[in-house]
Design a protein around this motif. Structure first.
Motif, PDB file in Angstrom:
ATOM      1  N   SER A 194      62.958  64.202  79.088  1.00 48.67           N
ATOM      2  CA  SER A 194      61.722  64.364  78.316  1.00 48.67           C
ATOM      3  C   SER A 194      62.012  64.849  76.905  1.00 48.67           C
ATOM      4  O   SER A 194      61.433  64.364  75.923  1.00 48.67           O
ATOM      5  CB  SER A 194      60.785  65.355  79.025  1.00 48.67           C
ATOM      6  OG  SER A 194      60.380  64.845  80.266  1.00 48.67           O
ATOM      7  N   TYR A 224      56.422  60.093  80.783  1.00 49.78           N
ATOM      8  CA  TYR A 224      56.962  61.039  79.797  1.00 49.78           C
ATOM      9  C   TYR A 224      55.870  61.662  78.922  1.00 49.78           C
ATOM     10  O   TYR A 224      56.126  62.038  77.780  1.00 49.78           O
ATOM     11  CB  TYR A 224      57.996  60.327  78.923  1.00 49.78           C
ATOM     12  CG  TYR A 224      59.273  60.008  79.675  1.00 49.78           C
ATOM     13  CD1 TYR A 224      60.327  60.911  79.735  1.00 49.78           C
ATOM     14  CD2 TYR A 224      59.408  58.793  80.349  1.00 49.78           C
ATOM     15  CE1 TYR A 224      61.488  60.618  80.427  1.00 49.78           C
ATOM     16  CE2 TYR A 224      60.571  58.492  81.049  1.00 49.78           C
ATOM     17  CZ  TYR A 224      61.603  59.408  81.086  1.00 49.78           C
ATOM     18  OH  TYR A 224      62.748  59.120  81.775  1.00 49.78           O
ATOM     19  N   ALA A 257      56.424  64.882  77.061  1.00 49.68           N
ATOM     20  CA  ALA A 257      57.184  64.906  75.804  1.00 49.68           C
ATOM     21  C   ALA A 257      56.272  65.036  74.583  1.00 49.68           C
ATOM     22  O   ALA A 257      56.761  65.285  73.477  1.00 49.68           O
ATOM     23  CB  ALA A 257      58.029  63.639  75.674  1.00 49.68           C
TER      24      ALA A 257
END
Length: 443
Positions: free
Chosen positions: A252, A328, A331
């Motif tokens: 990430s 993700y 992130a």
């Protein structure tokens, strides 16, 4: 070949090489985040970070010294230098291979995955092959030739890209082992390409000259330290996340960093332009001439970076999902913090360029060492406190502190004002309009 033709041709090759690396690397990343599990992708990033550290440090010991001495040597000394350099390369490759094989099980426990052990054991083949590749590249660059380096580098990137795209389109199951085998094969291809361009210039002496060994090592120790510290500061956070949290946390964080690192394109391009200019000016006008170059170049970079940074920040949710997928989304807050590093990036990159041009390499060396130690310390405490966000906070705090220290040094040596680039950044837009856009509309 005239000097103008030399700079245009080799500058173009350098630009194409950098652009191809960004393009192939981005497409590879785009595919791998979709076909590898989050844990495997994070482990692959840790693996690439570790092997990259070894490669950069190993090459940093001999590369600059070999190019410097080969460029000015007569035929007899060229043979001695090539033999000495290759002997050092082989020795350090052997040490790297031995230590990797010994510590691979420990690294598996450190990063909570036994999967990394077989790929590390397999990758030691690359350590040996790449030492030959690095030696061939040094020989060619010392002759002021860059075509072999360009084609070898692009071949390595292109064929690995083709391998990943082929597997993706044919639904061939990619594993960490198959990726590692792919790296071995493409490194061998790149070495063969480099050999085709360099074979006529390869000379060697039958006897190892220890005086040249000592000379190369003494010159290369600072380059070794700078290379090691630079690559450590760029990847230590991801390796520490893998050890202290999980490999998925590393994955990430890497997604956020990869998007932020796209800012390196204008920063590195400007550095390549500024370095020869700054070296020329410092010879003719003294260190004081570097003040304008530093402030002006950063101003131009900031005028491009700030709008791009704001654009990415506003659309960060959509950009993360488009580039890496919904797995993700964690992130996104990481990207918000790492994007702030864009403000400091041109300052630090150009500082290294200016210090090198002024022959203040020791100061540069100490700055990078200090940055690496501070980053490791901050990561250790902040990851424990804040988890994966701690790595982003550590990067920001470290960068801000080193920015202040570096600017104090530059102020003392060159009279540089840290706020002056913002004046040039604001002037860039009307200047660009009047010099280029308005001129084009009239013609």
């Amino acid at each position: 070949m005239g000097s103008k033709s030399y700079w245009i041709k080799n500058g173009l090759l350098n630009l194409l090489q950098n652009m191809s690396g960004v393009l192939f690397g981005f497409v590879n990343f785009f595919i791998l985040v979709r076909i590898l599990s989050k844990e495997d992708y994070g482990l692959w990033i840790i693996f690439m970070s570790f092997t990259g550290i070894v490669e950069f440090a190993k090459n940093g010991l001999t590369q600059e010294a070999s190019i410097k001495y080969l460029a000015a040597a007569d035929e007899e000394n060229r043979k001695k230098i090539i033999t000495a350099s290759f002997a050092i390369n082989c020795l350090f490759s052997f040490i790297a291979i031995l230590l990797t094989l010994i510590f691979a099980p420990f690294l598996g426990k450190l990063w909570h995955s036994e999967k990394i052990v077989p790929i590390l054991n397999l990758y030691v083949i690359v350590f040996f092959v790449s030492s030959i590749l690095n030696q061939l590249n040094c020989i060619e660059q010392a002759r002021l030739q860059f075509r072999g380096v360009f084609f070898a580098t692009v071949a390595r990137q292109f064929f690995f890209f083709i391998f990943i795209v082929f597997c993706f389109l044919t639904n061939f199951k990619i594993t960490l082992i198959s990726l590692t085998v792919g790296l071995i094969v493409v490194t061998m291809i790149a070495t063969a390409v480099a050999f085709l361009f360099t074979r006529k210039a390869i000379q060697y002496s039958k006897k190892l000259d220890f005086a040249w060994v000592k000379k190369i090592v003494n010159f290369g120790k600072y380059s070794f330290g700078v290379s090691l510290s630079s690559i450590l500061s760029g990847s230590i956070d991801q390796m520490m996340l893998g050890s202290m949290l999980s490999t998925s946390a590393s994955g990430s964080f890497n997604v956020a960093v990869r998007i932020t690192n796209l800012t390196d394109i204008p920063v590195n391009s400007m550095a390549n332009v500024v370095f020869p200019q700054s070296s020329l000016r410092v010879e003719k006008e003294g260190p004081g001439a570097l003040k304008y170059l530093y402030e002006k170049s950063i101003g131009v970079i900031l005028s491009i970076l700030v709008p791009a940074m704001l654009f990415v920040y506003i659309l960060s949710d959509y950009i993360i999902i488009f580039i890496a997928g919904e797995n993700y989304q964690d992130a996104i807050p990481l990207l918000h913090v790492t994007l702030l590093l864009c403000i400091f990036s041109p300052y630090s990159r150009q500082a290294g360029t200016i210090l090198a041009a002024a022959s203040k390499t020791k100061i540069n060396f100490y700055i990078i060492i200090m940055n690496t130690v501070l980053l490791i310390t901050l990561n250790y405490f902040l990851i424990q406190e804040f988890g994966v966000m701690g790595a982003a906070y550590a990067s920001f705090i470290c960068t801000a502190i080193m920015f202040v220290i570096t600017q104090i040094i530059l102020k003392r040596h060159f009279g540089i004002n840290a706020l002056a680039p913002w004046k040039y950044a604001l002037h860039f837009y009307p200047e660009f309009y009047h010099k280029y856009l308005k001129k084009e509309s009239r013609s």
